[in-house]
Scaffold this active site. Structure first.
Site, short mmCIF file in Angstrom:
data_model
loop_
_atom_site.label_atom_id
_atom_site.label_comp_id
_atom_site.label_asym_id
_atom_site.label_seq_id
_atom_site.Cartn_x
_atom_site.Cartn_y
_atom_site.Cartn_z
CG ASP A 1 -1.99 -1.06 1.17
OD1 ASP A 1 -1.77 -2.11 0.52
OD2 ASP A 1 -3.06 -0.87 1.78
CE LYS B 1 -6.84 -1.24 2.65
NZ LYS B 1 -5.48 -1.77 2.96
CE LYS C 1 -5.34 2.09 2.49
NZ LYS C 1 -4.18 1.40 3.13
#
Length: 337
Positions: free
Chosen positions: A174, A273, A237
């Site tokens: 991430d 996400k 995300k």
């Protein structure tokens, strides 16, 4: 209750999230600035769309239990605190393996299903600890990287951090983008940065954290989403969870429509996400509804949908216990880590 496969939503995936992705990795495309700069957001229409969602869509009883169990399989169970310890990470991994109490699964007719969370998400320091604790489970370890949460370290150090996490066994990374590139409209710099991150990840999948609360406008969110996907992000995300404003349904709508536009033009499916502030079972249902309406049933699976959360799991388990017993229990009866 035989299966909890209700309203087109099966409660569990056929395999754990880490057992193998079944969609092509996003290798990216050339940067198309005309496409990026053409993005606009109709704010009033977007606000109406998300404001009407809770009133139009609701599920109860067995249907709600099915949706919530599906949400469990999409959680990136996360600990990103300054006081994290090895033992806390090990406890979190144990919870990821068995996120819902066995007696509740038995009562729901799901006792024979291998329900796990989608992943464990930790700082680089704890990657090897989590990998060891999850051995044999098929649950991937995701590492936050690139100077999380601010992303304000040297570019070469960011790449080394990614490479170190992959070497320790992280199967998902991430990353945080440099917000300055978005705020100054330097889309080429954002694209180049993201391409380097993609390359450094090797075979690991990469989630691009936009930190939408720092990007000022929904138009910036739309453009940043598109550029990151062009550069090879497998997921986009919302947030680090450390910004003043994190995941919202409004930002989600914009990002989902960029995912849809990218797929329509390239044929490539990119995951989504939301992260930060999603702590209630009722909240996650709205995200699931929006995912299904905007992108379709396939985006309810952990291959294409993850939820960055920690306390959310406790509330889901609490709601499932209420469904089984008719009584609410205290949150402290549902420890996470």
């Amino acid at each position: 209750m035989e299966d909890l496969a209700v309203n087109g939503v099966s409660a569990v995936s056929a395999q754990p999230a880490g057992a193998g992705h079944n969609w092509p990795r996003n290798d990216g495309v050339d940067l198309d600035l005309s496409w990026v700069l053409d993005q606009r957001v109709n704010l009033s229409a977007a606000e109406r769309r998300v404001a009407t969602l809770p009133g139009r869509r609701t599920v109860k009883k067995d249907a709600q239990a099915a949706w919530l169990l599906k949400a469990v399989t999409c959680i990136d169970l996360t600990t990103l605190n300054g006081d994290d310890t090895t033992e806390r990470v090990k406890r979190l991994c144990a919870k990821a393996r068995r996120p819902v109490r066995q007696d509740l699964l038995d009562a729901l007719g799901m006792g024979d299903r291998d329900i796990t969370t989608g992943a464990i998400c930790v700082y680089h320091r704890f990657v090897s600890t989590a990998v060891d604790a999850l051995e044999g489970s098929g649950i991937p370890v995701a590492a936050v990287s690139t100077g999380f949460p601010a992303g304000l370290i040297r570019h070469d150090v960011k790449l080394k951090e990614i490479e170190a996490s992959v070497a320790d066994g992280a199967r998902e990374i991430d990353i945080v983008i440099t917000r300055e590139h978005v705020l100054t409209g330097n889309w080429q710099a954002l694209y180049d940065e993201m391409r380097d991150f993609r390359d450094a990840c090797g075979d690991a999948h990469v989630k691009a954290i936009l930190a939408t609360g720092d990007l000022k406008t929904l138009r910036n969110v739309a453009r940043a989403s598109l550029v990151c996907m062009m550069a090879g992000a497998d997921f986009i995300k919302t947030s680090t969870g450390k910004e003043g404003v994190n995941a919202t349904l409004l930002v989600t709508l914009v990002m989902l429509r960029m995912i849809r536009a990218y797929q329509e033009r390239t044929g490539i499916k990119v995951g989504y996400k939301p992260a930060g502030g999603i702590s209630g079972a009722k909240d996650v249902l709205n995200y699931q509804f929006l995912m299904k309406e905007e992108l379709g049933r396939e985006w309810l699976e952990p291959d294409l949908f993850r939820i960055g959360a920690s306390s959310l799991l406790a509330d889901i388990e609490r709601q499932l216990e209420h469904h089984v017993s008719g009584a609410y229990s205290a949150l402290n009866r549902h420890p996470i880590g």
